[in-house]
Structures are given as structure tokens and as C-alpha cells.
Motif scaffolding. Structure first.
Motif: not given
Length: 408
Positions: A58-81
Motif C-alpha cells: 500500500q505504501l508503494f502504491d500510494d507513492l506511485g500515485s504521487l509521481k506525475n502530478l499536474t500544475l495548471t494555472i487558470p489564464r483568466n485569473v486576471q483581466s487584460k487591464s
């Protein structure tokens, strides 16, 4: 000549675990406690571990699930101005998504940086006028062992020192943070770091929700968000930072692999099981337990890193490259706490490295209320009551109401 591995490059300036353990003294009673703990590990390894194949899987299964995380920042956070200020362009956001940090940028002049450093050192010299947020018991232990430093004493001091709050609210910092975290950004903890000549390096580590050595995570998101942006550091150099005086080091992109952070927490909850998974010899196990019981926070981090590498393998880091971050006084580095980072030892004779950092998170993240936490001292683990402190707003206004925010 054989090419250095990433791990070898990361460990520049660090000695072996035995050298770390030999660097601090313990009493005869403490040594007996270590031998007693070692006996428990042996019993566990011989009689219990063979029956825990499912737990290990279970430990190594849990570790395996943490190998390929994503990071996506919304591009609509701030207005063009808003993009006309210090808000990040799409290209900047692409860089952060890939690397987990922003290259250093100027926020203070060299003169301003020197003035702020002198103000903070003066505050420390008078113990911040008695306003210390760690417990008196920890302060007494640290002073008794000549280990009372600004890193502990200076926790949360931006709540008292307006010039620090003003620094982190400067648009060069605040607008960049808002580009990534959204329109409501708060600082939940401020710190200072003073690396004296001869000071050791800080070993590689990562942190998503800042459980540290406590019993629970200090940051608790109320909305779905990528782990890499639960908390960002705005790290401001108040002196020049070089390899010789202990500059920061980063492993860009490593926020996509959170296995090291997971093992830091897992090892605390499953001490005997975790230790029994390590290679065994009497001298090695004595070293591990000595550091685990009586090492300070930074020394204990060396133990956690080295033992995690034993489980993950030395090639764990080979897909990353090490970046040494040289900075000028007054520059700021913003990076994800989940991006692995470290610092060199200070090998100079008279050149100190001084910095201040704001640990920032969106206002929808709940900061854990005060409770019992654990602090590593030279006399062992000490339980203490977390300070019931507010946060301060870095950008925007708090519309969630989950946390205390100072009104200034």
C-alpha cells in the motif's frame, strides 16, 4: 571521468549521516534511550514486518500515485487591464507551470535591503520586545543550548513589523502572486533566515500543506487546487546570495513528484515500520535514531531526505537538473514549496546571508487553528501549543472569512 549523477550534485556540501550525527552531543541517558528504541526496531523487523506485506504494498502504491502530478494555472485569473502592471504574461505562467518558480526580480534597492536587514537584526537583538510566537519552553531550551536563532524567534514577526508587511505587499511581489494564486492572497507565516559564516547547508525538502513535524497539516484547501500552489514562497534576499555564503538551490519541475513530501509525513506516523524498511546495521540504525530523537529540525531533515532516497532509489532525481539561485540584495524569488529546494553551507569567514520570506496561500485555504504541535530540540521532541495568530492580506480582500486577518 564518470559524469556526476543529479543526487551527487544535490549533495555538494553535505556530509554523511554519521558525520551529521557526530556533529552534536547527547547524554548517557539519551544514548540508553536510543539503544532501547533500536531494540524495538529489531523486534519489529524480525517479528512484525514479515506479516505486513500488504502495508508495504500500500505504501508503494500510494507513492506511485504521487509521481506525475499536474500544475495548471487558470489564464483568466486576471483581466487584460491588470496585465499592464507586474502581472504575469501567459509565457511567464507557462514557465511557472513547467519549472515551479519565477526567476529573481528586483523589489528593493540595495540601500533599502540593507536598512530592512538592520531593522530586523535590531529587533532580534532585543528578542522582538518579548513578542515571541514559539513557546517559552522551546525558547529556554534553545537558549540553554546556544541554538536560539532568528529562524525560530522571527516566526510571524511581520504581524508586528509593518515594514515587512509593506515589503510583501509591494506590487512587484503581490501582483505576481495574484497571477498564480488568484485575486485573494494572504501571508499565513513570515520568517527570516540568517546564515552565518560556517553555518551548514539546508538539505533538500519539499512541502505542500506544511505539516512539518506536527500532528496535522497547517494548510487545508477548501477548493480543488493543484498541490504545487497550495503555498508559494516570496523569498527576498536582503544581502547578496552566492554559492559561497549559502544561496538557495532548486530542482525545477520537481513539484510534479510529491513522494518525498509524502514520506516526510508517513515516517512520523509509522516510525517503527519506516525504520524497519531501512538497511540494517547497528551503527547505521543508532545514527538514524540519534538524529530522529535529538536532532534539530534542519538536522532531522537530513535524516528524512537520506532515508527517503533509500526507498525511492538514487535515480529518483535524474530527470531533474539542479539550479543554483544567485541573487542580489533586494531581489525576490517566488517558488512553490512543493518544488524541492535546499541551500549551500556558508563557507565564508565573514559574509552572512540574510533573507525574509512570506509564505502565501489563497484566502480559501484554511490555516489550521491553534492546537498542539511538536518542535525538535536538542533535548528531544517538545509538544507546544501553536500560536493563535492572524494572517495578513498581501493582495485583494478576504471574502471567505475562514481565517483571522489583521486590520491594518
Amino acid at each position: 571521468m564518470m559524469e556526476k549523477s543529479t543526487l551527487q550534485e544535490m549533495l555538494k556540501g553535505f556530509g554523511s549521516l554519521k558525520e551529521v550525527a557526530d556533529g552534536f552531543q547527547i547524554t548517557a541517558v539519551q544514548s540508553l534511550r536510543i539503544w532501547g528504541m533500536m531494540g524495538l526496531v529489531i523486534l519489529y523487523k524480525v517479528f512484525i514486518l514479515p506479516c505486513q506485506k500488504n502495508k508495504k504494498k500500500q505504501l508503494f502504491d500510494d507513492l506511485g500515485s504521487l509521481k506525475n502530478l499536474t500544475l495548471t494555472i487558470p489564464r483568466n485569473v486576471q483581466s487584460k487591464s491588470k496585465r499592464e502592471g507586474y502581472f504575469l504574461s501567459n509565457e511567464d505562467l507557462d514557465f511557472f507551470e513547467e519549472k515551479g518558480y519565477l526567476p529573481p526580480f528586483q523589489v528593493l534597492s540595495e540601500h533599502e535591503a540593507e536598512q530592512l536587514k538592520e531593522e530586523l537584526q535590531k529587533e532580534f537583538s532585543c528578542d522582538f520586545h518579548g513578542e515571541i510566537y514559539l513557546s517559552e519552553k522551546i525558547e529556554d531550551i534553545e537558549k540553554r543550548h546556544d541554538q536560539w536563532q532568528i529562524e525560530g524567534a522571527g516566526l510571524y514577526q511581520a504581524l508586528r513589523i509593518k515594514s515587512l508587511r509593506d515589503l510583501f505587499r509591494r506590487p512587484q511581489i503581490a501582483e505576481r502572486l495574484a497571477s498564480i494564486l488568484g485575486d485573494e492572497v494572504m501571508c499565513w507565516r513570515s520568517q527570516m533566515f540568517h546564515k552565518f559564516p560556517g553555518a551548514g547547508g539546508t538539505i533538500w525538502h519539499q512541502n505542500a500543506t506544511f505539516r512539518e513535524s506536527g500532528k496535522y497539516a497547517k494548510l487545508q484547501p477548501t477548493q480543488k487546487m493543484d498541490p504545487a500552489i497550495i503555498q508559494l514562497n516570496a523569498w527576498v534576499a536582503l544581502t547578496d546570495c552566492t554559492e559561497e555564503n549559502g544561496c538557495l538551490r532548486l530542482l525545477p519541475g520537481s513539484m510534479t513528484d510529491a513522494r518525498m513530501d509524502y514520506l516526510y509525513s508517513y515516517s512520523q506516523d509509522n516510525k517503527l515500520f519506516y525504520l524497519s524498511l531501512q538497511p540494517f546495521s547497528f551503527s547505521y540504525m543508532y545514527t538514524l535514531i540519534k538524529i530522529a530523537l535529538y536532532g534539530t529540525i534542519f538536522i532531522k531533515s537530513v535524516l528524512l531526505f537520506r532515508t527517503a532516497v533509500e526507498l525511492l532509489g538514487e535515480d529518483y532525481f535524474d530527470k531533474f537538473d539542479v539550479v543554483d539561485v544567485h541573487m542580489k540584495a533586494g531581489e525576490c524569488l517566488i517558488f512553490s514549496s512543493l518544488n524541492m529546494h535546499a541551500s549551500y553551507p556558508n563557507t565564508t569567514k565573514e559574509d552572512s546571508r540574510f533573507s525574509a520570506v512570506a509564505r502565501c496561500t489563497p484566502n480559501h485555504v484554511k490555516v489550521a487553528p491553534s492546537g498542539v504541535d511538536i518542535y525538535s530540540t536538542a533535548e528531544g521532541l517538545v509538544e507546544y501549543k501553536l500560536p493563535d495568530v492572524p494572517n495578513f492580506q498581501v493582495y485583494g480582500k478576504d471574502t471567505y472569512g475562514y481565517n483571522k486577518i489583521i486590520d491594518d
